[in-house]
Design a protein around this motif. Structure first.
Motif, PDB file in Angstrom:
ATOM      1  N   ILE A 176       0.878  -1.162   0.000  1.00 13.29           N
ATOM      2  CA  ILE A 176       0.000   0.000   0.000  1.00 13.29           C
ATOM      3  C   ILE A 176       0.917   1.215   0.000  1.00 13.29           C
ATOM      4  O   ILE A 176       1.740   1.372   0.908  1.00 13.29           O
ATOM      5  N   ASN A 177       0.787   2.036  -1.035  1.00 12.67           N
ATOM      6  CA  ASN A 177       1.607   3.246  -1.166  1.00 12.67           C
ATOM      7  C   ASN A 177       3.094   2.944  -1.019  1.00 12.67           C
ATOM      8  O   ASN A 177       3.837   3.681  -0.381  1.00 12.67           O
TER       9      ASN A 177
ATOM     10  N   ASP B  34      -5.544   5.342  -1.685  1.00  7.18           N
ATOM     11  CA  ASP B  34      -4.385   4.452  -1.576  1.00  7.18           C
ATOM     12  C   ASP B  34      -4.072   3.801  -2.915  1.00  7.18           C
ATOM     13  O   ASP B  34      -4.953   3.587  -3.747  1.00  7.18           O
TER      14      ASP B  34
ATOM     15  N   LEU C  35      -7.354  -0.315   3.919  1.00 10.02           N
ATOM     16  CA  LEU C  35      -7.100   0.691   2.895  1.00 10.02           C
ATOM     17  C   LEU C  35      -7.803   2.000   3.228  1.00 10.02           C
ATOM     18  O   LEU C  35      -8.825   2.009   3.914  1.00 10.02           O
TER      19      LEU C  35
END
Length: 74
Positions: free
Chosen positions: A48-49, A63, A59
């Motif tokens: 995530i990112n 994202d 999330l």
């Protein structure tokens, strides 16, 4: 909420059109994988990112989720 998804290598066919997907607030990576129709055991690495995460990671709006299969080589 909207998230951006990119599925890599053998999972690339599961990338949603436009790389965007609407999910419920509080959705986890596991829920997204299920919604995309991907078998959990086919996903080995999740970001995530740009940060490594687990299936239970939650999330947030905007994202960027990256999903990778097991990578083999020889």
């Amino acid at each position: 909420m909207q998230i951006e998804i990119k599925c890599f290598a053998t999972l690339s066919d599961f990338t949603p059109e436009g790389n965007m997907m609407t999910v419920e607030d509080g959705a986890t990576i596991q829920q997204v994988i299920d919604a995309l129709g991907i078998k959990t055991e086919d996903v080995k690495i999740m970001f995530i990112n740009g940060k490594h995460q687990s299936l239970s990671s939650v999330l947030s709006e905007g994202d960027r989720l990256g999903l990778f299969p097991a990578v083999g080589g020889g």
